[in-house]
Design a protein around this motif. Structure first.
Motif, PDB file in Angstrom:
ATOM      1  N   GLY A   1      19.629  -4.980  -1.929  1.00  0.00           N
ATOM      2  CA  GLY A   1      20.017  -5.808  -1.022  1.00  0.00           C
ATOM      3  C   GLY A   1      20.524  -4.981   0.236  1.00  0.00           C
ATOM      4  N   GLN A   2      19.962  -3.839   0.652  1.00  0.00           N
ATOM      5  CA  GLN A   2      20.497  -3.048   1.593  1.00  0.00           C
ATOM      6  C   GLN A   2      19.433  -2.669   2.463  1.00  0.00           C
ATOM      7  N   ILE A   3      19.522  -2.461   3.853  1.00  0.00           N
ATOM      8  CA  ILE A   3      18.343  -2.090   4.670  1.00  0.00           C
ATOM      9  C   ILE A   3      18.815  -1.203   5.866  1.00  0.00           C
ATOM     10  N   ILE A   4      18.551  -0.085   6.133  1.00  0.00           N
ATOM     11  CA  ILE A   4      18.655   0.940   7.016  1.00  0.00           C
ATOM     12  C   ILE A   4      17.855   0.554   8.513  1.00  0.00           C
TER      13      ILE A   4
ATOM     14  N   ARG B   1      35.149   0.578   1.144  1.00  0.00           N
ATOM     15  CA  ARG B   1      34.701  -0.872   1.495  1.00  0.00           C
ATOM     16  C   ARG B   1      33.943  -1.941   0.357  1.00  0.00           C
ATOM     17  N   GLY B   2      33.211  -0.758  -0.313  1.00  0.00           N
ATOM     18  CA  GLY B   2      32.382  -1.503  -1.448  1.00  0.00           C
ATOM     19  C   GLY B   2      31.037  -1.204  -1.182  1.00  0.00           C
ATOM     20  N   TRP B   3      30.069  -0.978  -2.376  1.00  0.00           N
ATOM     21  CA  TRP B   3      28.753  -0.522  -2.101  1.00  0.00           C
ATOM     22  C   TRP B   3      27.856  -1.909  -1.792  1.00  0.00           C
ATOM     23  N   ASP B   4      28.714  -2.855  -1.973  1.00  0.00           N
ATOM     24  CA  ASP B   4      27.756  -4.078  -1.610  1.00  0.00           C
ATOM     25  C   ASP B   4      28.435  -5.044  -0.825  1.00  0.00           C
ATOM     26  N   THR B   5      29.206  -4.448   0.226  1.00  0.00           N
ATOM     27  CA  THR B   5      29.809  -5.325   1.301  1.00  0.00           C
ATOM     28  C   THR B   5      28.913  -5.642   2.542  1.00  0.00           C
ATOM     29  N   TYR B   6      27.839  -4.411   2.719  1.00  0.00           N
ATOM     30  CA  TYR B   6      26.940  -4.568   3.941  1.00  0.00           C
ATOM     31  C   TYR B   6      25.829  -4.714   3.429  1.00  0.00           C
ATOM     32  N   ASP B   7      24.726  -5.450   4.277  1.00  0.00           N
ATOM     33  CA  ASP B   7      23.329  -5.518   3.933  1.00  0.00           C
ATOM     34  C   ASP B   7      22.574  -4.861   4.820  1.00  0.00           C
ATOM     35  N   THR B   8      22.961  -4.600   6.002  1.00  0.00           N
ATOM     36  CA  THR B   8      22.388  -3.685   7.101  1.00  0.00           C
ATOM     37  C   THR B   8      23.340  -2.671   7.776  1.00  0.00           C
ATOM     38  N   ILE B   9      22.549  -1.605   7.864  1.00  0.00           N
ATOM     39  CA  ILE B   9      23.295  -0.437   8.348  1.00  0.00           C
ATOM     40  C   ILE B   9      22.295   0.025   9.399  1.00  0.00           C
ATOM     41  N   SER B  10      22.872   0.068  10.804  1.00  0.00           N
ATOM     42  CA  SER B  10      22.249   0.396  12.122  1.00  0.00           C
ATOM     43  C   SER B  10      22.607   1.942  12.360  1.00  0.00           C
ATOM     44  N   LEU B  11      21.651   2.740  12.572  1.00  0.00           N
ATOM     45  CA  LEU B  11      21.883   4.082  13.084  1.00  0.00           C
ATOM     46  C   LEU B  11      21.398   4.120  14.319  1.00  0.00           C
TER      47      LEU B  11
ATOM     48  N   THR C   1      26.595  -4.629   9.020  1.00  0.00           N
ATOM     49  CA  THR C   1      26.626  -6.050   9.101  1.00  0.00           C
ATOM     50  C   THR C   1      26.868  -6.492   7.747  1.00  0.00           C
ATOM     51  N   ARG C   2      27.955  -7.354   7.557  1.00  0.00           N
ATOM     52  CA  ARG C   2      28.574  -7.736   6.218  1.00  0.00           C
ATOM     53  C   ARG C   2      27.457  -8.667   5.758  1.00  0.00           C
ATOM     54  N   ARG C   3      27.521  -8.694   4.442  1.00  0.00           N
ATOM     55  CA  ARG C   3      26.844  -9.464   3.632  1.00  0.00           C
ATOM     56  C   ARG C   3      27.301 -10.833   3.410  1.00  0.00           C
ATOM     57  N   LEU C   4      26.045 -11.721   3.695  1.00  0.00           N
ATOM     58  CA  LEU C   4      26.276 -13.321   3.427  1.00  0.00           C
ATOM     59  C   LEU C   4      25.883 -13.857   2.220  1.00  0.00           C
ATOM     60  N   LYS C   5      25.067 -13.032   1.529  1.00  0.00           N
ATOM     61  CA  LYS C   5      24.593 -13.640   0.247  1.00  0.00           C
ATOM     62  C   LYS C   5      24.811 -12.484  -0.835  1.00  0.00           C
TER      63      LYS C   5
ATOM     64  N   ALA D   1       5.074  -3.904  -7.448  1.00  0.00           N
ATOM     65  CA  ALA D   1       5.468  -3.431  -6.304  1.00  0.00           C
ATOM     66  C   ALA D   1       6.496  -3.881  -5.176  1.00  0.00           C
ATOM     67  N   PRO D   2       7.371  -3.235  -4.480  1.00  0.00           N
ATOM     68  CA  PRO D   2       8.265  -3.877  -3.587  1.00  0.00           C
ATOM     69  C   PRO D   2       7.619  -4.680  -2.565  1.00  0.00           C
ATOM     70  N   ASP D   3       8.193  -5.612  -2.377  1.00  0.00           N
ATOM     71  CA  ASP D   3       7.621  -6.702  -1.340  1.00  0.00           C
ATOM     72  C   ASP D   3       8.395  -6.389  -0.070  1.00  0.00           C
ATOM     73  N   ALA D   4       7.557  -6.137   0.843  1.00  0.00           N
ATOM     74  CA  ALA D   4       8.076  -5.260   2.126  1.00  0.00           C
ATOM     75  C   ALA D   4       8.360  -6.440   3.056  1.00  0.00           C
ATOM     76  N   THR D   5       7.960  -7.692   3.038  1.00  0.00           N
ATOM     77  CA  THR D   5       8.343  -8.673   3.778  1.00  0.00           C
ATOM     78  C   THR D   5       9.729  -9.324   3.416  1.00  0.00           C
ATOM     79  N   THR D   6      10.263  -8.717   2.439  1.00  0.00           N
ATOM     80  CA  THR D   6      11.846  -9.353   2.018  1.00  0.00           C
ATOM     81  C   THR D   6      12.698  -8.258   2.232  1.00  0.00           C
ATOM     82  N   ILE D   7      12.438  -6.898   2.804  1.00  0.00           N
ATOM     83  CA  ILE D   7      13.254  -5.857   2.575  1.00  0.00           C
ATOM     84  C   ILE D   7      14.358  -5.929   3.741  1.00  0.00           C
ATOM     85  N   THR D   8      14.157  -6.712   4.728  1.00  0.00           N
ATOM     86  CA  THR D   8      15.128  -7.243   5.848  1.00  0.00           C
ATOM     87  C   THR D   8      15.926  -8.400   5.579  1.00  0.00           C
TER      88      THR D   8
END
Length: 375
Positions: A191-194, A220-230, A239-243, A259-266
Motif C-alpha cells: 500500500g505504499q508508493i515512492i 509515525r508507523g509503517w502504515d501511516t503514509y501511502d505516498t512518499i515524494s522524493l 501523504t497520509r493514508r486514507l484507506k 503478477a503485480p498489477d501496475a495500474t493500482t500501484i499508485t
C-alpha cells in the motif's frame, strides 16, 4: 657492406611478396570445410546456440560450408549478426585450415519492460529482445511505455545504484515509468508508493529515502503514509493514508504466482475509500444501506393496473357513481352537504309540528270537559 645490405633487403622483400601471393593463391583455392561458432558469454541458461545462428544465416541465404574462402564476405556476415536482437556483437575470422570462426556475444539483459501486452528485455545500450517462455532472466521489472527520445537505457544508472546497495535492493520491487519526470518506485511495503520524479540526482534522493525510513517511519508507523515524494530538493513529502491496508494472504505451494498489477500501484483520489471514525469503510456502508448518498431514490408506484382490476369487480352503478365523483370531486362534497342539511331541516320540522299539535288537543279536551260539567 652497403651493397650486401641492399641485396639482402631486396631478397627479403621479394620473399615477402612471394609469400603473400602464395598465401592469397592458397586462400583463393581453399574451401570452407567447417564453421566454428563460439558464444563468448554463454551462461547457465543460454538462449543463443550455434544451431540458431546457422539457421539465421540460412534464412538470409548465406551459405558458408563448402564455399571458397575468397567468396565469403566476413563483413556482411558480421553486419547480419549484429542486427539480431539476441546478440550484442559478432566477429568473423577466416582460418588457414579451412575453418570459418564466428565469435558472438549474446544479449545481457539489465531490465525487463512491461509495455501493455508487450514484454521485452533491454541491455545497457538499449537493444531490445522480445521476451518469450523459452528464456527467463531475473532482472528488475519496469512498467511503462518508452519512446526513441527517452529510451529505457536512461534508467540503467538508477537500476545499477539500487542493485549495488543491499538495503535498497531488498526494498525496491519494481518501477513504474510514466514520463521523464514521473518515475515511481514500488517498495516491498504493501500500500505504499515512492514518487521518485526524474533520474537526476538519484543518489541524494535514495539517501533521503533511507533516512526517512530510519528516523520517521518507526515513530509515525509503517502504515501511516501511502505516498512518499522524493522529487523536491532537500525534503521528503509524505501523504497520509486514507484507506486501510488489506491483509496479505500468503500463497500456498499449489497456488499460481500472481503478477503485480501496475495500474493500482499508485493511490489516487478515485481509489481511496472513505473511513468512518469506527473504522467502517465506505464499501461496507454502501453494502449495508446506511449511507444516505448511496440509497436509491424512491420512485412513484404505478397503481393503474390494480385500480382497473378493482373497478372491474364493482357493480356498474357504483362504478358510474365513483367515476362521476372522480370527475367532479367538488360536486361530490357539495351533494353530501346538501343531503345533511336537508335531513336536519326535515327533523326540525317534524319536531315543531308534533309539539304544538299535542298541546292544543289536550287543552281542547279539558275545555270541553269543563263546559259539559257546567251545563
Amino acid at each position: 657492406m652497403k651493397i650486401v645490405r641492399y641485396i639482402l633487403l631486396v631478397v627479403l622483400t621479394a620473399l615477402l611478396a612471394w609469400g603473400v601471393i602464395w598465401a592469397h593463391g592458397q586462400a583463393r583455392d581453399q574451401v570452407c570445410r567447417k564453421v566454428d561458432i563460439e558464444v563468448v558469454n554463454a551462461s547457465s541458461k543460454p538462449f543463443v546456440t550455434p544451431r540458431g545462428i546457422i539457421e539465421d544465416l540460412k534464412h538470409a541465404h548465406i551459405a558458408l560450408e563448402g564455399k571458397p574462402m575468397w567468396q565469403i564476405n566476413s563483413d556482411r556476415v558480421e553486419r547480419l549478426l549484429d542486427t539480431s536482437p539476441y546478440l550484442e556483437s559478432a566477429d568473423c575470422i577466416k582460418g588457414q585450415d579451412g575453418r570459418f570462426i564466428i565469435r558472438v556475444r549474446q544479449l545481457v539483459p539489465v531490465m525487463r519492460v512491461m509495455d501493455g501486452d508487450k514484454s521485452y528485455y533491454v541491455n545497457r545500450e538499449g537493444k531490445r529482445m522480445e521476451a518469450n517462455g523459452n528464456y527467463y532472466c531475473d532482472v528488475p521489472v519496469v512498467n511503462g511505455h518508452f519512446t526513441r527520445a527517452y529510451g529505457p537505457e536512461r534508467l540503467v544508472p538508477l537500476l545499477d545504484y539500487v542493485q549495488s546497495d543491499a538495503t535498497l535492493n531488498s526494498i525496491v520491487t519494481m518501477y513504474n515509468y510514466r514520463g521523464p519526470g514521473s518515475i515511481y518506485i514500488v517498495p516491498c511495503f504493501v500500500g505504499q508508493i515512492i514518487d521518485f520524479g526524474s533520474v537526476a540526482n538519484y543518489e541524494n534522493k535514495f539517501k533521503k529515502l533511507l533516512l526517512f525510513y530510519e528516523k520517521v517511519m518507526p515513530v509515525r508507523g509503517w502504515d501511516t503514509y501511502d505516498t512518499i515524494s522524493l522529487k523536491w530538493m532537500h525534503q521528503v513529502v509524505a501523504t497520509r493514508r486514507l484507506k486501510r491496508v488489506e491483509a496479505t494472504v500468503e500463497a500456498g505451494p499449489d497456488d499460481d504466482e500472481i503478477a503485480p498489477d501496475a495500474t493500482t500501484i499508485t493511490v489516487t483520489d478515485d481509489n481511496r475509500a472513505l473511513v468512518r471514525n469506527d473504522g467502517t469503510t465506505r464499501a461496507a456502508i454502501v453494502k449495508s444501506g446506511a449511507d444516505p448518498a448511496a440509497r436509491p431514490k424512491k420512485t412513484k408506484r404505478d397503481d393503474s393496473p390494480r385500480r382497473e382490476a378493482q373497478e372491474a369487480s364493482k357493480p356498474a352503478g357504483k362504478q358510474h357513481a365513483e367515476t362521476a365523483s372522480e370527475k367532479h370531486p367538488g360536486k361530490k362534497h357539495t351533494d353530501k352537504q346538501e343531503r345533511d342539511s336537508k335531513s336536519t331541516e326535515s327533523s326540525k320540522k317534524k319536531k315543531t309540528a308534533q309539539s304544538p299539535a299535542g298541546s292544543t288537543g289536550n287543552k281542547s279536551k279539558k275545555k270541553s270537559t269543563g263546559n259539559e260539567k257546567k251545563k
